[in-house]
Motif scaffolding. Structure first.
Motif, PDB file in Angstrom:
ATOM      1  N   SER A   1     -21.408  -5.737   0.961  1.00 20.05           N
ATOM      2  CA  SER A   1     -22.125  -4.503   1.285  1.00 20.05           C
ATOM      3  C   SER A   1     -21.829  -3.418   0.269  1.00 20.05           C
ATOM      4  N   GLU A   2     -20.603  -3.405  -0.268  1.00 21.81           N
ATOM      5  CA  GLU A   2     -20.262  -2.446  -1.313  1.00 21.81           C
ATOM      6  C   GLU A   2     -21.069  -2.711  -2.579  1.00 21.81           C
ATOM      7  N   ALA A   3     -21.252  -3.990  -2.890  1.00 22.64           N
ATOM      8  CA  ALA A   3     -22.051  -4.346  -4.067  1.00 22.64           C
ATOM      9  C   ALA A   3     -23.500  -3.927  -3.883  1.00 22.64           C
TER      10      ALA A   3
ATOM     11  N   LYS B   1     -35.812 -10.807  -9.744  1.00 24.42           N
ATOM     12  CA  LYS B   1     -36.038 -10.054 -10.982  1.00 24.42           C
ATOM     13  C   LYS B   1     -35.630  -8.592 -10.809  1.00 24.42           C
ATOM     14  N   MET B   2     -35.874  -8.049  -9.620  1.00 21.04           N
ATOM     15  CA  MET B   2     -35.506  -6.664  -9.345  1.00 21.04           C
ATOM     16  C   MET B   2     -34.006  -6.470  -9.515  1.00 21.04           C
ATOM     17  N   VAL B   3     -33.215  -7.407  -8.999  1.00 16.17           N
ATOM     18  CA  VAL B   3     -31.760  -7.313  -9.128  1.00 16.17           C
ATOM     19  C   VAL B   3     -31.339  -7.482 -10.584  1.00 16.17           C
TER      20      VAL B   3
ATOM     21  N   ARG C   1     -23.169  -7.170  -9.710  1.00 18.14           N
ATOM     22  CA  ARG C   1     -24.457  -7.831  -9.933  1.00 18.14           C
ATOM     23  C   ARG C   1     -24.386  -9.314  -9.543  1.00 18.14           C
ATOM     24  N   LYS C   2     -23.286  -9.968  -9.897  1.00 21.63           N
ATOM     25  CA  LYS C   2     -23.134 -11.381  -9.549  1.00 21.63           C
ATOM     26  C   LYS C   2     -23.104 -11.569  -8.036  1.00 21.63           C
TER      27      LYS C   2
ATOM     28  N   TYR D   1     -25.992 -13.561  -6.042  1.00 22.90           N
ATOM     29  CA  TYR D   1     -25.625 -14.716  -5.217  1.00 22.90           C
ATOM     30  C   TYR D   1     -26.193 -14.572  -3.807  1.00 22.90           C
ATOM     31  N   LEU D   2     -25.941 -13.416  -3.171  1.00 26.37           N
ATOM     32  CA  LEU D   2     -26.388 -13.244  -1.790  1.00 26.37           C
ATOM     33  C   LEU D   2     -27.915 -13.167  -1.710  1.00 26.37           C
TER      34      LEU D   2
END
Length: 605
Positions: free
Chosen positions: A52-54, A136-138, A149-150, A154-155
């Motif tokens: 959630s922090e990411a 693509k947005m991420v 970002r990783k 992943y999620l």
């Protein structure tokens, strides 16, 4: 096979009846799922808090560049409008090409109906457009740290792949056809299988059955190379294998498998058994078979694995053979343990191992691969809280996590086959091994996660202390052989390359084809995958520079290794050593009892 109206009409009664049964069973299953106790200390909750922090970081970065988000969304809408027009034309009998296609190798949409039926083709392409747009947005968002970002990628990938139309009974043409054929019996059978799998899974995970487990039995049709258990302690059984050659090499060979899986990945069948092949080349082979630990071994640490594993095994082998010099092979975590053992013995002024081979082994953990999204203080603290309560880390949870690194191949494909189509999986020995998980003691696993993955201390001089000894890998000067796999997603080959640079001496680095298993278990007779070598001299600083100058070879790295190890000495011919015939009596036949312990046997659940 197409879905016809008359077939639907004749089957609808049976389907309604079977669907009612499946719904009733599904309701009971759902009630069980939502009533499972969860707390903020659960590893899953800790991981989600960290993710959630990411996502918060992603949201802030996106808000700083709203124009890019709008542009990406407009591009998706434009493609969706184009898809709608193409679909209308297809319904009118026109031949038009796809707007978007699955990536090469995507098996989810292999059925002809996904392309030939305009409706299913529309569903497929709409999903791909939206899923690709999210990813693509991420990927395109600036101002977010690489680690965050990783995590988000992943999620988001898990989310996108979970929503694939192939995963839903009413949207998958193969499942619809199956439901029509069976009158809905496949849905009932699927619910029953799902219930069974949940009963056998660790809390917080779903270990989907991947193979017909009744088709295999350890010691009967897997792990069948003849030998004897000649020593055992709390942590391991030591197996010595029967010789098959008239003479054997003077220097014995110790094989150290990972303790997060069972050793018989190296002894599945006679035609792909690395252990049998080594015996047939003239080596006196000893293999460690690790215990499947339960709560009683909660305080066993990494140094216990070292002292009661390879260190004790070397003493036993010396007693049996009379030799004081040995070759050693470590696979995956077994290789990590081997490197620490070498450094420990060096500090103790002992150097019994004269050549060491590392198979798909991480020593430098600065590039942990995709599993790195779970490596942080929050996630590890959550795992530790659960382990402190149980005394162990449940191997089924680890298997579930690793399967989600390749979720479409190792989770959703079986989800569809087992639960939607109601079919039993086929018998496959590799997947049987993959499902035969092992636990890890709480103390050891905490040490491993923190000191290796989180803080990468193994490659730091005197940063790690084992049994009161501070170790230094750079002080180890023996010949080493590093085999990595080009498509390995667990131990990235660029990361294992750094491990070869961390140990002193002159390493030989070899890159095999395929992944973490097939790249290692690659018998010469199969003539698959191939491998790369670079004999130019010292290892270049960068792995990519090594590869640019590397030479490609067909066949198996096994042959290259045999040629290499024979140049390291100890190849004088001696009489074959028969297990149990020397100063140490045999305890039982290989593969022994430790390897047969399944988690349900150890934990009683």
């Amino acid at each position: 096979m197409s879905v016809s109206a008359d077939k639907l009409e004749t089957a609808v009664g049976d389907i309604l009846e079977m669907t009612a049964k499946a719904t009733e069973q599904g309701s009971k299953l759902w009630e069980k799922l939502i009533n499972q106790p969860t707390t903020a200390d659960d590893p899953a909750a800790c991981v989600l808090n960290d993710f959630s922090e990411a996502f918060r970081e992603l949201g802030e970065a996106m808000m700083a560049h709203p124009g890019k988000i709008v542009a990406d969304q407009m591009e998706v809408l434009k493609k969706q409008q184009e898809l709608y027009q193409h679909t209308v034309l297809r319904f009118l009998g026109k031949d038009v090409g796809p707007v978007v296609e699955p990536e090469k190798g995507d098996k989810r949409f292999a059925s002809e109906q996904w392309s030939e039926n305009p409706l299913f083709d529309y569903i497929k392409q709409l999903y791909l457009l939206q899923g690709n747009g999210l990813m693509k947005m991420v990927k395109d968002t600036d101002g977010i740290s690489d680690h965050s970002r990783k995590k988000v990628e992943y999620l988001m990938r898990q989310y996108v792949n979970a929503l694939a139309p192939s995963n839903f009974a009413g949207l998958n043409p193969d499942v619809i056809n199956k439901t029509l054929e069976t009158g809905g019996a496949n849905l009932v059978a699927g619910i029953e299988q799902l219930t069974e799998d949940l009963e056998a899974s660790a809390q917080g995970s779903l270990n989907v059955t991947m193979t017909d487990t009744s088709a295999f039995q350890v010691g009967r049709n897997v792990a069948t190379t003849p030998g004897k258990v000649i020593h055992q302690n709390d942590m391991m059984q030591l197996i010595q294998y029967e010789p098959t050659t008239k003479t054997v090499f003077k220097r014995p060979l110790l094989v150290i498998p990972p303790f997060i899986n069972k050793y018989y990945i190296m002894d599945l069948r006679a035609d792909n058994s690395l252990i049998k092949w080594l015996v047939d080349q003239g080596h006196t082979v000893f293999v460690i078979s690790w215990v499947n630990p339960g709560p009683s071994l909660r305080n066993k640490g990494f140094d216990n694995y070292m002292l009661e594993g390879p260190v004790e095994a070397l003493d036993v082998i010396e007693t049996i053979t009379g030799e004081k010099e040995f070759n050693a092979i470590g696979y995956c975590l077994g290789g990590t343990l081997l490197s620490a053992t070498l450094a420990y013995l060096k500090k103790k002024r002992r150097e019994p191992i004269k050549s060491a081979t590392f198979l798909a082994t991480l020593i430098d953990f600065s590039q942990p691969g995709e599993i790195g999204v779970f490596i942080n203080e929050t996630a590890i603290a959550g795992i530790e809280k659960q382990m402190n309560m149980l005394g162990y880390y449940d191997g089924r949870q680890m298997a579930f996590s690793f399967n989600l690194l390749r979720e479409n191949d190792l989770f959703w494909s079986f989800f569809i086959n087992n639960y939607l189509k109601g079919q039993r999986p086929a018998a496959f020995d590799l997947l049987y091994w993959n499902s035969d998980s092992t636990n890890l003691p709480a103390t050891m696993h905490s040490y491993y996660l923190r000191n290796m993955y989180l803080n990468n201390r193994l490659v730091e001089k005197n940063a790690l202390e084992l049994d009161g000894v501070k170790i230094d890998l750079s002080a180890v000067k023996i010949p080493t052989y590093f085999l990595s796999a080009s498509q390995d997603h667990i131990a990235l080959w660029q990361a294992t390359y750094k491990g070869a640079q961390a140990i002193g001496g002159k390493p030989r680095f070899v890159l095999g084809g395929s992944g973490h298993i097939a790249g290692v278990i690659n018998p010469p007779a199969a003539n698959k995958y191939g491998y790369w070598t670079n004999d130019a001299g010292a290892l270049p600083e960068q792995a990519d520079d090594w590869f640019k100058a590397a030479e490609s070879h067909s066949g198996s790295w096994w042959v290259d290794w045999q040629e290499w190890v024979q140049t390291q000495g100890g190849t004088e011919a001696v009489e074959p050593r028969v297990p149990g015939k020397g100063p140490v009596a045999a305890i039982e036949d290989a593969p022994g009892s430790y390897v047969k312990q399944r988690i349900v046997d150890v934990l009683g659940k």
